[in-house]
Design a protein around this motif. Structure first.
Motif, PDB file in Angstrom:
ATOM      1  N   PHE A   1       0.803  -1.227   0.000  1.00 34.49           N
ATOM      2  CA  PHE A   1       0.000   0.000   0.000  1.00 34.49           C
ATOM      3  C   PHE A   1       0.838   1.281   0.000  1.00 34.49           C
ATOM      4  CE2 PHE A   1      -3.452  -2.866   1.488  1.00 34.49           C
ATOM      5  CZ  PHE A   1      -4.282  -2.647   0.397  1.00 34.49           C
ATOM      6  N   ARG A   2       2.044   1.198  -0.536  1.00 23.74           N
ATOM      7  CA  ARG A   2       2.839   2.417  -0.714  1.00 23.74           C
ATOM      8  C   ARG A   2       2.724   2.943  -2.142  1.00 23.74           C
ATOM      9  NH1 ARG A   2       8.284   1.880   3.058  1.00 23.74           N
ATOM     10  NH2 ARG A   2       7.178   1.331   4.970  1.00 23.74           N
ATOM     11  N   TYR A   3       2.145   2.144  -3.010  1.00 24.26           N
ATOM     12  CA  TYR A   3       1.950   2.547  -4.403  1.00 24.26           C
ATOM     13  C   TYR A   3       0.496   2.260  -4.763  1.00 24.26           C
ATOM     14  CZ  TYR A   3       6.978   3.013  -4.673  1.00 24.26           C
ATOM     15  OH  TYR A   3       8.268   3.414  -4.454  1.00 24.26           O
ATOM     16  N   ASN A   4      -0.332   3.256  -4.574  1.00 23.00           N
ATOM     17  CA  ASN A   4      -1.763   3.094  -4.770  1.00 23.00           C
ATOM     18  C   ASN A   4      -2.197   3.824  -6.031  1.00 23.00           C
ATOM     19  OD1 ASN A   4      -1.704   1.789  -2.294  1.00 23.00           O
ATOM     20  ND2 ASN A   4      -2.273   3.619  -1.149  1.00 23.00           N
TER      21      ASN A   4
ATOM     22  N   PRO B   1      -7.203   7.034  -3.936  1.00 27.96           N
ATOM     23  CA  PRO B   1      -6.461   6.076  -4.763  1.00 27.96           C
ATOM     24  C   PRO B   1      -6.269   4.723  -4.102  1.00 27.96           C
ATOM     25  CG  PRO B   1      -4.991   7.727  -3.851  1.00 27.96           C
ATOM     26  CD  PRO B   1      -6.384   8.166  -3.513  1.00 27.96           C
ATOM     27  N   PHE B   2      -6.385   4.684  -2.780  1.00 28.27           N
ATOM     28  CA  PHE B   2      -6.274   3.430  -2.031  1.00 28.27           C
ATOM     29  C   PHE B   2      -7.382   2.470  -2.462  1.00 28.27           C
ATOM     30  CE2 PHE B   2      -7.778   0.903   1.559  1.00 28.27           C
ATOM     31  CZ  PHE B   2      -6.617   0.353   2.067  1.00 28.27           C
ATOM     32  N   ASN B   3      -7.018   1.195  -2.725  1.00 31.97           N
ATOM     33  CA  ASN B   3      -8.032   0.228  -3.146  1.00 31.97           C
ATOM     34  C   ASN B   3      -7.679  -1.155  -2.612  1.00 31.97           C
ATOM     35  OD1 ASN B   3      -9.871  -1.465  -4.545  1.00 31.97           O
ATOM     36  ND2 ASN B   3     -10.049   0.053  -6.167  1.00 31.97           N
ATOM     37  N   ILE B   4      -8.464  -1.604  -1.643  1.00 34.85           N
ATOM     38  CA  ILE B   4      -8.276  -2.941  -1.059  1.00 34.85           C
ATOM     39  C   ILE B   4      -9.408  -3.870  -1.475  1.00 34.85           C
ATOM     40  CG2 ILE B   4      -9.508  -2.523   1.114  1.00 34.85           C
ATOM     41  CD1 ILE B   4      -7.115  -3.928   2.528  1.00 34.85           C
ATOM     42  N   ASP B   5     -10.156  -3.474  -2.497  1.00 37.56           N
ATOM     43  CA  ASP B   5     -11.250  -4.295  -3.020  1.00 37.56           C
ATOM     44  C   ASP B   5     -10.708  -5.616  -3.565  1.00 37.56           C
ATOM     45  OD1 ASP B   5     -14.270  -3.991  -4.066  1.00 37.56           O
ATOM     46  OD2 ASP B   5     -13.087  -4.998  -5.596  1.00 37.56           O
ATOM     47  N   ALA B   6     -11.435  -6.693  -3.307  1.00 34.98           N
ATOM     48  CA  ALA B   6     -10.988  -8.009  -3.760  1.00 34.98           C
ATOM     49  C   ALA B   6     -10.882  -8.086  -5.276  1.00 34.98           C
ATOM     50  CB  ALA B   6     -11.945  -9.090  -3.246  1.00 34.98           C
ATOM     51  N   THR B   7     -11.794  -7.419  -5.983  1.00 36.24           N
ATOM     52  CA  THR B   7     -11.842  -7.563  -7.431  1.00 36.24           C
ATOM     53  C   THR B   7     -10.552  -7.116  -8.093  1.00 36.24           C
ATOM     54  OG1 THR B   7     -14.242  -7.307  -7.433  1.00 36.24           O
ATOM     55  CG2 THR B   7     -13.117  -6.901  -9.506  1.00 36.24           C
ATOM     56  N   ILE B   8     -10.110  -5.891  -7.823  1.00 32.78           N
ATOM     57  CA  ILE B   8      -8.918  -5.381  -8.508  1.00 32.78           C
ATOM     58  C   ILE B   8      -7.661  -6.095  -8.030  1.00 32.78           C
ATOM     59  CG2 ILE B   8      -8.545  -3.450  -6.912  1.00 32.78           C
ATOM     60  CD1 ILE B   8      -7.894  -3.523 -10.732  1.00 32.78           C
TER      61      ILE B   8
ATOM     62  N   ILE C   1       6.023  -9.148 -11.264  1.00 33.78           N
ATOM     63  CA  ILE C   1       4.888  -8.491 -11.908  1.00 33.78           C
ATOM     64  C   ILE C   1       3.750  -8.280 -10.913  1.00 33.78           C
ATOM     65  CG2 ILE C   1       3.089  -8.774 -13.666  1.00 33.78           C
ATOM     66  CD1 ILE C   1       5.206 -10.231 -15.381  1.00 33.78           C
ATOM     67  N   THR C   2       3.408  -9.315 -10.163  1.00 35.78           N
ATOM     68  CA  THR C   2       2.294  -9.196  -9.227  1.00 35.78           C
ATOM     69  C   THR C   2       2.562  -8.106  -8.204  1.00 35.78           C
ATOM     70  OG1 THR C   2       1.926 -11.580  -9.468  1.00 35.78           O
ATOM     71  CG2 THR C   2       0.743 -10.471  -7.699  1.00 35.78           C
ATOM     72  N   THR C   3       3.765  -8.065  -7.681  1.00 41.38           N
ATOM     73  CA  THR C   3       4.107  -7.063  -6.681  1.00 41.38           C
ATOM     74  C   THR C   3       4.083  -5.666  -7.275  1.00 41.38           C
ATOM     75  OG1 THR C   3       5.516  -8.685  -5.556  1.00 41.38           O
ATOM     76  CG2 THR C   3       5.863  -6.359  -5.006  1.00 41.38           C
ATOM     77  N   ARG C   4       4.611  -5.505  -8.475  1.00 45.74           N
ATOM     78  CA  ARG C   4       4.746  -4.175  -9.075  1.00 45.74           C
ATOM     79  C   ARG C   4       3.422  -3.622  -9.587  1.00 45.74           C
ATOM     80  NH1 ARG C   4       9.953  -2.624  -9.076  1.00 45.74           N
ATOM     81  NH2 ARG C   4      11.486  -4.281  -8.680  1.00 45.74           N
ATOM     82  N   CYS C   5       2.351  -4.386  -9.476  1.00 47.39           N
ATOM     83  CA  CYS C   5       1.023  -3.836  -9.771  1.00 47.39           C
ATOM     84  C   CYS C   5       0.569  -2.863  -8.691  1.00 47.39           C
ATOM     85  CB  CYS C   5      -0.005  -4.957  -9.900  1.00 47.39           C
ATOM     86  SG  CYS C   5       0.112  -5.907 -11.427  1.00 47.39           S
TER      87      CYS C   5
ATOM     88  N   GLN D   1      -0.921  -1.425  -4.881  1.00 52.22           N
ATOM     89  CA  GLN D   1      -2.006  -1.652  -3.923  1.00 52.22           C
ATOM     90  C   GLN D   1      -1.583  -2.674  -2.868  1.00 52.22           C
ATOM     91  OE1 GLN D   1      -4.388   0.406  -3.637  1.00 52.22           O
ATOM     92  NE2 GLN D   1      -4.846   1.270  -5.653  1.00 52.22           N
ATOM     93  N   ASP D   2      -2.323  -3.773  -2.699  1.00 54.99           N
ATOM     94  CA  ASP D   2      -1.990  -4.737  -1.640  1.00 54.99           C
ATOM     95  C   ASP D   2      -0.831  -5.613  -2.112  1.00 54.99           C
ATOM     96  OD1 ASP D   2      -1.986  -6.213   0.647  1.00 54.99           O
ATOM     97  OD2 ASP D   2      -4.138  -6.529   0.680  1.00 54.99           O
ATOM     98  N   ALA D   3       0.334  -4.983  -2.178  1.00 55.84           N
ATOM     99  CA  ALA D   3       1.472  -5.565  -2.881  1.00 55.84           C
ATOM    100  C   ALA D   3       2.236  -6.602  -2.081  1.00 55.84           C
ATOM    101  CB  ALA D   3       2.424  -4.453  -3.329  1.00 55.84           C
ATOM    102  N   ASP D   4       1.730  -6.999  -0.919  1.00 57.71           N
ATOM    103  CA  ASP D   4       2.289  -8.167  -0.244  1.00 57.71           C
ATOM    104  C   ASP D   4       1.311  -9.334  -0.302  1.00 57.71           C
ATOM    105  OD1 ASP D   4       0.499  -6.986   1.547  1.00 57.71           O
ATOM    106  OD2 ASP D   4       1.588  -7.706   3.300  1.00 57.71           O
TER     107      ASP D   4
END
Length: 519
Positions: free
Chosen positions: A52-55, A266-273, A295-299, A301-304
Motif C-alpha cells: 500500500f505504498r503505491y496506490n 487512490p487506495f483500493n483494497i477491493d478483492a476484485t482489482i 509483476i504481481t508485486t509491481r502492480c 495496492q496490496d502488494a504483499d
C-alpha cells in the motif's frame, strides 16, 4: 486402433475435458502442499516493503525490492505482523485440527474474533460483529459490514484450496462457511476463486487453464467475474505487455464504492482489482516464479498479499522442490519458527495440511493407498450470486475532524451514510467503551458501544444504507464522555441510489454545507 485412441485422448485434452480421477504419489501431494504454503510465505515477505505504498500507480523496475539470504527469517522474527496471510489461515486450520473437518462455523468465527492479532477492514468489522452477537453469515453481510467487498477472505482462502486438491467445489463449500464470516459478494468471490485456483494447481501446469477453469466457480453476472475475464482477454490480446493490461484495469475497474477508506481515494483494497493483479502476475509470469513475483508485486495496492496468493498458487503448481533456490534462500531457517499468535510453524502446517487434504480426499470419494492417492476430479460449479452495495453509490465526502464530547448532528440528502472516525489508539488495550445513541430523523435507532481497545474497536463508527431517498438528519449523542479517551469523527460519506455525475464537485470541500454540531 491404438492410434485412434491416442488421437481421441489428445483431442479431449485440448478441448478441456478432464480425467475423472487424479493419481498422485503421497510424496507428490505433500510436495505440492508444501509448495503452496512456502510460496505464500515467500510472496508476502517479498512484497512487504511496498504494501500500500503505491496506490493507483505501478512500481517501476528501477525501484529495488530486497531479497537476500536470511531475509525470510529476519522478517518473520522482526516483523511478524506482516504475515496476516498466514496466521489468519492458520487460525482456521487449527480449528479443523482440534475439532475435525466438520467444525461448526461458530468455532471458526470465535477463534479469529478472540485471537490476539490486530485486524483491519472486513476482518475487523466481522470481529466486532461477532463480539457483539452478530454471527456469520450476518457478520460479513454488507449491511453490517462496510468492508464486505474488501480483500480479507481472499488472502485467507489458501487453506481451503490446499486441503481440497482437484476438488474446487469442496473448497467452495468450505469458503461458503468461513468466507461469509467477514465477507460477502465480490469479497467472498475472491476467496472462492483463488481457492479454486489452488485446487486446480494440483491438476495442471497450464496457468491459463487454471485461471480460466477456476472462473467457472463465479457467477457470470458479478463484477468479479467480468473483471477477471477482462484480465484473461487482455492478456490474450497483449501477451507480451503486462503494463498495458494493468492500465486497462486501472481505467475500468479501480473505482471503489464500498470500502470507506477507498471511496474518493487512490487506495483500493477491493478483492476484485487485487485478484486481477494476482491473475495478471500469474498469466504474464507463465510459470516463471521470478517473473510472477515481480509483476504481481509491481502492480501496487496490496502488494504483499497479492504476491502471496500468486506465489502460493504457483508454488502448488511447481511443488516445493521446484521453487527456485533463489527464492528459498534462508527458508529452512524460518520453517520451524511459529507464526506469531499461533503455535504453528511452516514445518507444522506442511504436515497438518497434508493430513487434512488426505482426510478431505477420502471423505469426497477418493482412495488413500499405501504410496499414492486417487482423487476424484471435480468440474467447477458456479456458487450462488450475491452482490454488495446493491443500488448504493457514494455521492459526497465531508470532512469533519472533530472530537465528540456531547452531541453531533448532520443533515444529508440521499439513501445512506458512513461516519468514519476512531476511538482507539494503536496497540491500546483499554477496556473503556464509549456508548453513543444514534438517532435518525428524530428516532433513536440504536445504542452503539465503541471500544477504545484497538483489537476490539469498531472500524467505522456509524453507518446506515438503503434508507428512503430524501433528506435525513443524523444525531449522535455521547452518553459517557471520557477525559482519558477521544471519540473522534473524521469524515462522513453520503450515498444515494444512483451515481452523481457531479459528485467530484462535492468532495474535498471544506466549510461548504457544513454539518451542524452541538457539544
Amino acid at each position: 486402433m491404438k492410434k485412434i485412441f491416442s488421437i481421441l485422448f489428445l483431442l479431449a485434452h485440448f478441448v478441456g475435458a478432464q480425467p475423472k480421477t487424479l493419481t498422485l504419489s503421497k510424496t507428490e501431494l505433500k510436495d505440492k502442499i508444501k509448495g503452496g504454503w512456502a510460496g505464500q510465505t515467500i510472496g508476502v515477505t517479498f512484497g512487504g516493503p511496498v504494501e500500500f505504498r503505491y496506490n493507483g500507480t505501478l512500481i517501476n523496475e528501477y525501484h529495488p525490492i530486497p531479497w537476500y539470504d536470511g531475509y525470510l527469517k529476519n522478517t518473520m522474527i522482526n516483523n511478524p505482523g506482516l504475515y496476516d496471510d498466514l496466521y489468519m489461515d492458520l487460525t482456521f486450520v487449527d480449528v479443523f485440527e482440534k475439532e475435525g473437518l466438520d467444525a461448526p462455523v461458530e468455532s471458526h468465527a470465535r477463534a479469529y474474533a478472540n485471537a490476539g492479532y490486530a485486524l483491519w477492514h472486513a476482518n475487523q468489522a466481522g470481529r466486532y460483529n461477532i463480539l457483539h452477537g452478530i454471527m456469520p453469515p450476518a457478520s460479513g453481510h454488507w449491511l453490517n459490514n462496510p468492508h464486505a467487498d474488501c480483500i480479507d477472505y481472499q488472502i485467507e482462502c489458501d487453506f481451503a484450496g490446499l486441503m481440497s486438491p482437484a476438488m474446487p467445489n469442496t473448497a467452495s463449500k468450505i469458503s461458503d462457511k468461513i468466507g461469509h464470516i467477514m465477507n460477502y459478494g465480490d469479497g467472498y468471490f475472491g476467496g472462492v476463486y483463488l481457492g479454486a485456483c489452488y485446487t486446480l494447481a494440483f491438476t495442471s501446469k497450464n496457468i491459463k487453464y487454471i485461471v480460466t477453469e477456476a472462473l467457472k466457480t463465479i457467477p457470470k453476472e458479478s463484477n468479479y467475474y467480468k473483471c477477471i475475464s477482462d484480465v484473461i482477454k487482455w492478456h490474450q490480446q497483449n501477451p507480451n505487455d503486462w503494463k498495458k493490461t494493468w492500465f486497462l484495469l486501472q481505467d475500468k475497474w479501480t473505482q471503489d464504492i464500498g470500502c470507506p477508506d477507498g471511496v474518493y481515494a487512490p487506495f483500493n483494497i477491493d478483492a476484485t482489482i487485487n485478484s486481477a493483479y494476482v491473475v495478471l502476475g500469474l498469466l504474464y509470469g507463465n510459470g516463471d516464479f521470478t517473473k510472477t513475483m515481480e509483476i504481481t508485486t509491481r502492480c501496487g495496492q496490496d502488494a504483499d498479499c497479492n504476491p502471496s496468493s500468486a506465489g502460493g498458487i504457483l508454488g502448488t503448481v511447481l511443488g516445493y522442490e521446484k521453487i527456485p533456490s533463489y527464492w528459498k534462500m534462508g527458508l529452512k531457517e524460518a520453517e520451524d519458527i511459529d507464526f506469531k499468535y499461533t503455535t504453528i510453524s511452516l514445518s507444522d502446517v506442511y504436515e497438518i495440511g497434508t493430513k487434512h487434504a488426505l482426510l478431505n480426499i477420502e471423505r469426497n470419494g477418493g482412495k488413500i493407498l499405501a504410496d499414492k492417492v486417487i482423487i476424484p476430479v471435480q468440474t467447477p460449479v458456479e456458487v450462488k450470486m450475491e452482490k454488495s452495495f446493491e443500488g448504493t453509490y457514494p455521492i459526497d465526502k465531508q470532512f469533519v475532524y472533530k472530537n465528540l464530547t456531547k452531541e453531533y448532528t448532520f443533515d444529508f440528502e440521499g439513501t445512506g451514510f458512513v461516519v468514519k472516525g476512531e476511538t482507539a489508539k494503536w496497540a491500546s488495550e483499554s477496556t473503556y467503551n464509549f456508548e453513543v445513541e444514534l438517532y435518525l430523523d428524530g428516532v433513536k435507532i440504536e445504542t452503539i458501544p465503541l471500544p477504545t481497545s484497538f483489537k476490539e474497536r469498531r472500524h467505522e463508527l456509524f453507518w446506515k444504507y438503503l434508507l428512503p431517498k430524501g433528506k435525513h438528519t443524523v444525531r449522535l449523542k455521547l452518553l459517557n464522555p471520557s477525559t482519558e479517551h477521544d471519540c473522534r469523527i473524521n469524515e462522513i460519506l453520503i450515498y444515494s441510489d444512483s451515481p452523481n455525475n457531479d459528485s467530484n464537485q462535492n468532495i474535498y470541500r471544506f466549510g461548504q454545507r457544513k454539518p451542524t454540531s452541538k457539544s
